[in-house]
Design a protein around this motif. Structure first.
Motif, mmCIF file in Angstrom:
data_model
loop_
_atom_site.group_PDB
_atom_site.id
_atom_site.type_symbol
_atom_site.label_atom_id
_atom_site.label_comp_id
_atom_site.label_asym_id
_atom_site.label_seq_id
_atom_site.Cartn_x
_atom_site.Cartn_y
_atom_site.Cartn_z
ATOM 1 N N LYS A 1 96.425 19.819 8.444
ATOM 2 C CA LYS A 1 96.095 18.465 8.922
ATOM 3 C C LYS A 1 95.299 18.494 10.229
ATOM 4 C CE LYS A 1 100.397 17.453 11.460
ATOM 5 N NZ LYS A 1 100.961 18.816 11.393
ATOM 6 N N ASP A 2 95.437 19.585 11.001
ATOM 7 C CA ASP A 2 94.702 19.657 12.261
ATOM 8 C C ASP A 2 93.205 19.897 12.070
ATOM 9 O OD1 ASP A 2 96.833 19.046 13.824
ATOM 10 O OD2 ASP A 2 97.165 21.054 14.624
ATOM 11 N N THR A 3 92.754 20.015 10.805
ATOM 12 C CA THR A 3 91.304 20.054 10.579
ATOM 13 C C THR A 3 90.682 18.734 11.020
ATOM 14 O OG1 THR A 3 91.714 19.415 8.270
ATOM 15 C CG2 THR A 3 91.260 21.745 8.691
ATOM 16 N N ALA A 4 91.505 17.710 11.197
ATOM 17 C CA ALA A 4 91.021 16.417 11.711
ATOM 18 C C ALA A 4 90.329 16.591 13.060
ATOM 19 C CB ALA A 4 92.191 15.440 11.844
ATOM 20 N N ILE A 5 90.717 17.630 13.804
ATOM 21 C CA ILE A 5 90.147 17.870 15.132
ATOM 22 C C ILE A 5 88.647 18.177 15.049
ATOM 23 C CG2 ILE A 5 90.260 19.400 17.169
ATOM 24 C CD1 ILE A 5 93.280 19.685 16.595
ATOM 25 N N PHE A 6 88.171 18.675 13.905
ATOM 26 C CA PHE A 6 86.739 18.938 13.741
ATOM 27 C C PHE A 6 85.918 17.678 14.028
ATOM 28 C CE2 PHE A 6 88.154 22.607 11.182
ATOM 29 C CZ PHE A 6 87.272 23.590 11.624
#
Length: 268
Positions: free
Chosen positions: A88-93
């Protein structure tokens, strides 16, 4: 997605880093780990290390800007492990890039699973010894629609670009160049040695039986190399392990997902 020529594509990217940079494409080589994948950033995302993820991305953007590159390429098939890893931390991209394209190479699921079976039988990291039938039950293939929706929901505004591996297997690098809008140049092309082990049905079946014994990695590799060079084993057919019955039983489970995916991302 795994088993869709990812190693060949990653080798191409790495071997042509300077030429791609001249065209405005930046590859974060300071993060490259095994097989030319920037795995460190994936590890940070999986481990929920938000500050480390942001630090990596900040450094990537800074280096790209210094080199006058307006596009960053990050290639790592393990981003398709959405059911196994917390990604879910791919949202940081989205905090660092104006536009994010998710390039999904997709392969007919039974073929993808079959290729995965052969690889895990031939790889010292797994030494898979169970039957192909059991493998297929455990690994029926990717649900592409579900995967695409995951990233659309996780990274708002991202664009899914779907490419058929099956239709482009003989022109894999060409399809990658075209999809990424890279201009043709005097590129170095990856050779067979830079791809994963490609073994035929006979070799895989022999190694599958051998793996039932408790072998050290050293002995496993010696036997594998012997099998790969064995003249009679070399004459084996293509590695097809699943029966038509197996394929039909599996089709129903992934059918709806695949139809939705093709309809929405490939216009039918």
């Amino acid at each position: 997605v795994h088993k869709t020529g990812t190693t060949a594509i990653q080798t191409f990217i790495f071997q042509n880093m300077i030429e791609l940079r001249a065209q405005g494409y930046y590859l974060p080589q300071f993060l490259f780990d095994v097989e030319n994948k920037p795995a460190e950033i994936r590890y940070a995302i999986i481990n929920g290390e938000e500050s480390k993820t942001r630090a990596y991305l900040k450094k990537i953007v800074s280096k790209a800007q210094k080199l006058s590159c307006d596009t960053v390429i990050i290639s790592d098939e393990d981003y398709s492990k959405t059911t196994e890893c917390d990604l879910k931390d791919t949202a940081i991209f989205a905090e660092f890039f104006e536009q994010i394209d998710v390039l999904m190479y997709c392969r007919r699921q039974d073929r993808q699973s079959e290729s995965g079976f052969a690889f895990c039988v031939m790889w010292e990291g797994t030494k898979y010894s169970n039957s192909a039938k059991q493998w297929y039950r455990e690994n029926p293939g990717k649900k592409y629609f579900e995967l695409a929706k995951y990233y659309e929901q996780t990274i708002p505004g991202c664009k899914i670009k779907a490419v058929s591996y099956d239709f482009n297997a003989k022109n894999l690098i060409g399809s990658f160049i075209k999809t990424c809008a890279i201009m043709q140049a005097e590129f170095v092309m990856p050779d067979r040695e830079s791809s994963n082990i490609s073994a035929n049905k006979f070799v895989v079946e022999v190694m599958n039986a051998v793996n039932r014994y408790d072998l050290s990695n050293k002995l496993f590799l010696e036997i594998r190399n012997f099998c790969l060079k064995h003249k009679k084993l070399q004459n084996g057919p293509s590695p097809i392990f699943f029966s038509n019955e197996d394929r039909e039983l599996n089709q129903e489970m992934i059918g709806d997902d695949t139809e939705k995916f093709i309809e929405e991302y490939n216009g039918g």
